[in-house]
Write an enzyme that holds these catalytic residues in place. Sequence first.
Site, PDB file in Angstrom:
ATOM      1  N   LYS A 256      17.957  24.618  40.613  1.00 45.70           N
ATOM      2  CA  LYS A 256      18.352  25.706  39.710  1.00 45.70           C
ATOM      3  C   LYS A 256      17.111  26.376  39.129  1.00 45.70           C
ATOM      4  O   LYS A 256      16.269  25.726  38.516  1.00 45.70           O
ATOM      5  CB  LYS A 256      19.237  25.150  38.584  1.00 45.70           C
ATOM      6  CG  LYS A 256      19.553  26.170  37.472  1.00 45.70           C
ATOM      7  CD  LYS A 256      20.510  25.598  36.406  1.00 45.70           C
ATOM      8  CE  LYS A 256      20.687  26.561  35.232  1.00 45.70           C
ATOM      9  NZ  LYS A 256      21.600  26.042  34.188  1.00 45.70           N
ATOM     10  N   ASP A 261      17.561  31.141  29.918  1.00 46.29           N
ATOM     11  CA  ASP A 261      19.019  31.150  29.766  1.00 46.29           C
ATOM     12  C   ASP A 261      19.389  31.485  28.320  1.00 46.29           C
ATOM     13  O   ASP A 261      19.364  30.623  27.447  1.00 46.29           O
ATOM     14  CB  ASP A 261      19.582  29.771  30.164  1.00 46.29           C
ATOM     15  CG  ASP A 261      21.112  29.734  30.096  1.00 46.29           C
ATOM     16  OD1 ASP A 261      21.733  30.809  29.939  1.00 46.29           O
ATOM     17  OD2 ASP A 261      21.667  28.620  30.230  1.00 46.29           O
ATOM     18  N   LYS A 268      24.072  31.923  23.433  1.00 51.35           N
ATOM     19  CA  LYS A 268      23.786  30.633  22.802  1.00 51.35           C
ATOM     20  C   LYS A 268      23.369  30.848  21.351  1.00 51.35           C
ATOM     21  O   LYS A 268      22.822  31.896  21.012  1.00 51.35           O
ATOM     22  CB  LYS A 268      22.616  29.949  23.524  1.00 51.35           C
ATOM     23  CG  LYS A 268      22.931  29.416  24.889  1.00 51.35           C
ATOM     24  CD  LYS A 268      21.713  28.736  25.491  1.00 51.35           C
ATOM     25  CE  LYS A 268      22.010  28.195  26.883  1.00 51.35           C
ATOM     26  NZ  LYS A 268      23.039  27.155  26.901  1.00 51.35           N
ATOM     27  N   ASP A 279      15.053  25.924  31.933  1.00 49.69           N
ATOM     28  CA  ASP A 279      16.256  25.962  32.754  1.00 49.69           C
ATOM     29  C   ASP A 279      15.953  26.209  34.240  1.00 49.69           C
ATOM     30  O   ASP A 279      16.858  26.344  35.041  1.00 49.69           O
ATOM     31  CB  ASP A 279      17.211  27.042  32.202  1.00 49.69           C
ATOM     32  CG  ASP A 279      18.666  26.646  32.364  1.00 49.69           C
ATOM     33  OD1 ASP A 279      18.937  25.458  32.623  1.00 49.69           O
ATOM     34  OD2 ASP A 279      19.533  27.537  32.239  1.00 49.69           O
ATOM     35  N   ASP A 338      27.703  31.593  30.067  1.00 51.35           N
ATOM     36  CA  ASP A 338      26.672  30.567  29.875  1.00 51.35           C
ATOM     37  C   ASP A 338      26.783  29.447  30.918  1.00 51.35           C
ATOM     38  O   ASP A 338      25.891  28.626  31.037  1.00 51.35           O
ATOM     39  CB  ASP A 338      26.783  29.999  28.454  1.00 51.35           C
ATOM     40  CG  ASP A 338      25.532  29.258  28.022  1.00 51.35           C
ATOM     41  OD1 ASP A 338      24.505  29.382  28.729  1.00 51.35           O
ATOM     42  OD2 ASP A 338      25.586  28.570  26.981  1.00 51.35           O
ATOM     43  N   GLU A 340      26.190  29.551  33.964  1.00 52.97           N
ATOM     44  CA  GLU A 340      25.617  30.390  35.016  1.00 52.97           C
ATOM     45  C   GLU A 340      24.959  29.593  36.132  1.00 52.97           C
ATOM     46  O   GLU A 340      24.847  30.076  37.258  1.00 52.97           O
ATOM     47  CB  GLU A 340      24.580  31.354  34.402  1.00 52.97           C
ATOM     48  CG  GLU A 340      23.162  30.810  34.216  1.00 52.97           C
ATOM     49  CD  GLU A 340      23.067  29.646  33.224  1.00 52.97           C
ATOM     50  OE1 GLU A 340      24.006  29.485  32.419  1.00 52.97           O
ATOM     51  OE2 GLU A 340      22.069  28.902  33.270  1.00 52.97           O
ATOM     52  N   ARG A 342      25.878  26.976  37.839  1.00 46.61           N
ATOM     53  CA  ARG A 342      26.768  26.712  38.975  1.00 46.61           C
ATOM     54  C   ARG A 342      27.017  27.984  39.795  1.00 46.61           C
ATOM     55  O   ARG A 342      27.210  27.929  41.001  1.00 46.61           O
ATOM     56  CB  ARG A 342      28.084  26.092  38.450  1.00 46.61           C
ATOM     57  CG  ARG A 342      28.845  26.968  37.508  1.00 46.61           C
ATOM     58  CD  ARG A 342      29.862  26.193  36.654  1.00 46.61           C
ATOM     59  NE  ARG A 342      29.226  25.538  35.512  1.00 46.61           N
ATOM     60  CZ  ARG A 342      29.880  24.814  34.609  1.00 46.61           C
ATOM     61  NH1 ARG A 342      31.187  24.616  34.726  1.00 46.61           N
ATOM     62  NH2 ARG A 342      29.240  24.260  33.602  1.00 46.61           N
TER      63      ARG A 342
HETATM   64  N1  BES Z   1      21.209  25.499  30.871  1.00 46.36           N
HETATM   65  C1  BES Z   1      22.406  25.097  30.248  1.00 46.36           C
HETATM   66  C2  BES Z   1      22.544  23.590  30.126  1.00 46.36           C
HETATM   67  C3  BES Z   1      21.558  22.892  29.242  1.00 46.36           C
HETATM   68  C4  BES Z   1      21.904  22.567  27.958  1.00 46.36           C
HETATM   69  C5  BES Z   1      20.329  22.515  29.714  1.00 46.36           C
HETATM   70  C6  BES Z   1      21.008  21.884  27.155  1.00 46.36           C
HETATM   71  C7  BES Z   1      19.435  21.853  28.911  1.00 46.36           C
HETATM   72  C8  BES Z   1      19.786  21.529  27.632  1.00 46.36           C
HETATM   73  C9  BES Z   1      23.609  25.613  31.031  1.00 46.36           C
HETATM   74  O1  BES Z   1      23.435  26.816  31.677  1.00 46.36           O
HETATM   75  C10 BES Z   1      24.712  25.792  30.031  1.00 46.36           C
HETATM   76  O2  BES Z   1      24.584  26.637  29.208  1.00 46.36           O
HETATM   77  N2  BES Z   1      25.757  24.993  30.146  1.00 46.36           N
HETATM   78  C11 BES Z   1      26.847  25.054  29.239  1.00 46.36           C
HETATM   79  C12 BES Z   1      28.136  25.034  30.053  1.00 46.36           C
HETATM   80  C13 BES Z   1      29.351  25.367  29.247  1.00 46.36           C
HETATM   81  C14 BES Z   1      29.329  26.835  28.865  1.00 46.36           C
HETATM   82  C15 BES Z   1      30.577  25.069  30.077  1.00 46.36           C
HETATM   83  C16 BES Z   1      26.768  23.845  28.325  1.00 46.36           C
HETATM   84  O3  BES Z   1      26.400  22.775  28.789  1.00 46.36           O
HETATM   85  O4  BES Z   1      27.028  24.000  27.147  1.00 46.36           O
HETATM   86 ZN    ZN Z   2      21.524  27.289  32.216  1.00 42.88          ZN
HETATM   87 MN    MN Z   3      23.826  28.483  30.430  1.00 42.40          MN
END
Ligand code: BES
Ligand code: ZN
Ligand code: MN
Length: 489
Positions: A256, A261, A268, A279, A338, A340, A342
């Site tokens: 990834k 992000d 966020k 990220d 968010d 994104e 996947r």
């Molecule tokens: N990049 C984030 C995941 C992440 C969170 C990485 C904390 C490192 C530390 C990812 O893109 C994300 O935002 N995931 C969301 C998914 C949710 C919206 C279903 C998450 O984990 O909150």
């Molecule tokens: Zn992310």
């Molecule tokens: Mn995200």
Amino acid sequence: MNIRFERTPLAQVEAGALIVLAFEDAAPVTGAACDAVLAELYASGEYKGKPMDLVLVHAPAGLAARRVILAGCGKRDGLKAATVRKAVGAALRLAKGKTKSAAVALAKPEQTPDLVAAATSGAILGEFEPEQHKTNGDKAEKRIDDCLIAVGGATPGLESAFHHARVIAESQNFTRELVNEPGNLLPPLELAARAQAMAGPLGLGCDILDRDRMAQLGMGSLLGVAQGSAFPPALIVLTYEPAGQAAMGHLGIIGKGVTFDTGGVSIKPSDGMEKMKYDMAGGAAAIGAMRAIAQLKPPVKVTALIPAVENHVGGKAQRPGDIVKSLNGKTVEVLNTDAEGRLILIDAITYAQRELGVTHMIDAATLTGSIVVALGHVHIGAFSNDDEWYGAVLAASQSAAETMWRMPLDDDYKKQLESPFADLQNIGTRWGGSITAAYFLKEFADPTPWVHLDIAGTAWLDEGKPWMAKGPTGVCVRTFVELAMGWKG
Ligand code: BES
Ligand code: ZN
Ligand code: MN
């Protein structure tokens, strides 16, 4: 840091700090007059040689080195390479700011390929600081410029162990430096340029797909994420082909590469958002692994794919409820912008299978906050659609000493991803978030054997360890390289 391997007896090693492994059982024997002092240190009970116990002695009598640092490794019985790696890293970090030259001396019983490799990577990883953008002078003052791995005996095979460990650890630091780059300085095309600059001289193939080519192919899912950013996206493809007879199979490493992000329109909270520069840690690990693979030349064909985008807000950004069409033809309703990672990974996964013909896939992604809730900062979360392939990945991670924990991926999770308007939706409920994210990927990875590694909890250290600076860890580089090097096709 310049690091060398030499056959030099311990007493003759000239260095500002000589690191010697120490054990709980007895004081180390250097053969020089300073042994009396070391014995007294043990007898006093003030130093016990427990793992990560450090002590520094000045002007050790009979040694050419200016200081000795005892690096505690615990009990000599059952000594693990990872213990030596950490102890040497911690000792090297103790030497920082005191001297610019360090050496690690391994006594007879420790003169094995595994422990030479552990000492080498411990020193290289311990030396790293995420300070490439500091301009003040004390940065340079604290660096160790020279490090010697010194072995007195004639045990064969140590040179190649040193060489392998050096290439892998330097590649891991290459990854850490990339991960540490902020979003403004490392947008997708800059990440691509860094990958290309690395690939050329090492003889790797490098293909960079731009927005137009991805649009022609039909990568609607990746491009939907990219459209909110002023920085154009890239799909970075690095290829290694073994010379001569190649083993059966073709390994695909996918990482990834979200260079920043923000969350997109599903933005966020600002608290802690600055960390989202990491990220792209999965993508950087794939690039770092290829840097090592190009030099160590495993017998298998390896292709790394890094979908690189910035996930940003703006007038062109995608909206919650948008429906995009992925490269494999399935439609996805984007309920949360968010989620994104996947969305970009599935187009890379389809491209790897369909256009490049990879037979086995592994991906690394800072995919979910949920994996941090589940496993903390200790284990990588692992998911797979194939027990045998998972076994091979687990074995590689064990030799690399990168711990992973397998998570479930039953079909019962599928229900959460059903959309009333498209083939799939990109999020499930709050519960089991790392699993529904992985399940989403599985829908595109099947039927190719595939392992997904969620590294959101392990790619960044909020607090430094004695053997490692805070910040980017470079996790997965070692596992990826081991996987290719140990390939049985
Ligand atoms: N990049 C984030 C995941 C992440 C969170 C990485 C904390 C490192 C530390 C990812 O893109 C994300 O935002 N995931 C969301 C998914 C949710 C919206 C279903 C998450 O984990 O909150
Ligand atoms: Zn992310
Ligand atoms: Mn995200």
